[in-house]
Scaffold this motif. Structure first.
Motif, PDB file in Angstrom:
ATOM      1  N   GLU A  45       0.821  -1.203   0.000  1.00 27.41           N
ATOM      2  CA  GLU A  45       0.000   0.000   0.000  1.00 27.41           C
ATOM      3  C   GLU A  45       0.860   1.260   0.000  1.00 27.41           C
ATOM      4  O   GLU A  45       1.941   1.280   0.584  1.00 27.41           O
ATOM      5  CB  GLU A  45      -0.908   0.025   1.224  1.00 27.41           C
ATOM      6  N   SER A  47       0.316   5.715   0.301  1.00 31.40           N
ATOM      7  CA  SER A  47      -0.626   6.795   0.586  1.00 31.40           C
ATOM      8  C   SER A  47      -0.822   7.653  -0.657  1.00 31.40           C
ATOM      9  O   SER A  47       0.048   7.698  -1.538  1.00 31.40           O
ATOM     10  CB  SER A  47      -0.120   7.660   1.743  1.00 31.40           C
ATOM     11  N   CYS A  48      -1.926   8.349  -0.712  1.00 31.85           N
ATOM     12  CA  CYS A  48      -2.190   9.250  -1.843  1.00 31.85           C
ATOM     13  C   CYS A  48      -1.087  10.298  -1.963  1.00 31.85           C
ATOM     14  O   CYS A  48      -0.696  10.671  -3.061  1.00 31.85           O
ATOM     15  CB  CYS A  48      -3.541   9.931  -1.671  1.00 31.85           C
ATOM     16  N   TYR A  50       1.977   9.999  -1.490  1.00 30.86           N
ATOM     17  CA  TYR A  50       3.208   9.423  -2.050  1.00 30.86           C
ATOM     18  C   TYR A  50       3.374   9.803  -3.518  1.00 30.86           C
ATOM     19  O   TYR A  50       4.475  10.024  -4.000  1.00 30.86           O
ATOM     20  CB  TYR A  50       3.185   7.895  -1.903  1.00 30.86           C
ATOM     21  N   GLN A  75      -9.021   1.317  -1.184  1.00 37.51           N
ATOM     22  CA  GLN A  75      -8.575   2.455  -0.391  1.00 37.51           C
ATOM     23  C   GLN A  75      -9.090   2.315   1.036  1.00 37.51           C
ATOM     24  O   GLN A  75     -10.257   1.990   1.253  1.00 37.51           O
ATOM     25  CB  GLN A  75      -9.091   3.779  -0.978  1.00 37.51           C
ATOM     26  N   TYR A  77      -8.546   4.175   5.131  1.00 34.59           N
ATOM     27  CA  TYR A  77      -7.951   5.240   5.936  1.00 34.59           C
ATOM     28  C   TYR A  77      -7.100   4.621   7.032  1.00 34.59           C
ATOM     29  O   TYR A  77      -7.499   3.659   7.679  1.00 34.59           O
ATOM     30  CB  TYR A  77      -9.040   6.116   6.574  1.00 34.59           C
ATOM     31  N   ALA A  81      -4.211   9.409   6.766  1.00 32.52           N
ATOM     32  CA  ALA A  81      -3.730   9.025   5.434  1.00 32.52           C
ATOM     33  C   ALA A  81      -4.716   8.079   4.757  1.00 32.52           C
ATOM     34  O   ALA A  81      -5.264   7.170   5.381  1.00 32.52           O
ATOM     35  CB  ALA A  81      -2.365   8.359   5.539  1.00 32.52           C
ATOM     36  N   LYS A  82      -4.927   8.301   3.472  1.00 34.20           N
ATOM     37  CA  LYS A  82      -5.722   7.379   2.671  1.00 34.20           C
ATOM     38  C   LYS A  82      -4.733   6.462   1.959  1.00 34.20           C
ATOM     39  O   LYS A  82      -3.918   6.913   1.160  1.00 34.20           O
ATOM     40  CB  LYS A  82      -6.585   8.128   1.662  1.00 34.20           C
ATOM     41  N   MET A  83      -4.793   5.179   2.291  1.00 33.74           N
ATOM     42  CA  MET A  83      -3.869   4.200   1.737  1.00 33.74           C
ATOM     43  C   MET A  83      -4.496   3.502   0.539  1.00 33.74           C
ATOM     44  O   MET A  83      -5.701   3.254   0.517  1.00 33.74           O
ATOM     45  CB  MET A  83      -3.486   3.176   2.805  1.00 33.74           C
TER      46      MET A  83
END
Length: 115
Positions: A45, A47-48, A50, A75, A77, A81-83
């Motif tokens: 995974e 994060s957005c 990234y 996706q 949370y 962070a949204k993974m």
């Protein structure tokens, strides 16, 4: 799609709801294909935040939503962070070999075009 039970949970299609045309549509955009390629290379995974994409934040949000709603990514949370992770097992079960071929074709195209 299953309804989200809270604001922090996102809607994802169940495996049996994933459609080939939605997956192909999601992967037809170069930005979304780049996201998927980076997720595949990470083998986990990300994060957005990234991703360093050549689009605005709102457009990035749209691209992630298309990937999620098509069943390509999951996706979740984690804190704030949204993974993002690939739904590799689901895609491989539904469309054996397709995902690997798409990633290979994208890599070949990138090499051919000098990306």
């Amino acid at each position: 799609m299953s309804p989200a039970t809270s604001k922090r949970e996102l809607d994802h299609p169940a495996r049996h709801e994933i459609r080939l045309e939605a997956v192909l549509h999601a992967l037809s955009d170069p930005v979304r294909l780049r996201v998927v390629g980076e997720l595949a290379a990470a083998d986990g995974e990300l994060s957005c935040s990234y991703f360093d994409l050549p689009v605005t934040k709102s457009t990035t949000t749209h691209h992630f939503r298309v990937l999620r709603e098509s069943g390509v990514i999951q996706q979740t949370y984690r804190g704030t962070a949204k993974m993002n992770g690939l739904r590799r097992a689901d895609l491989d079960e539904l469309f054996p070999g397709l995902f690997d071929r798409i990633l290979q074709a994208a890599a070949l195209q990138g090499a051919r075009l000098g990306h």
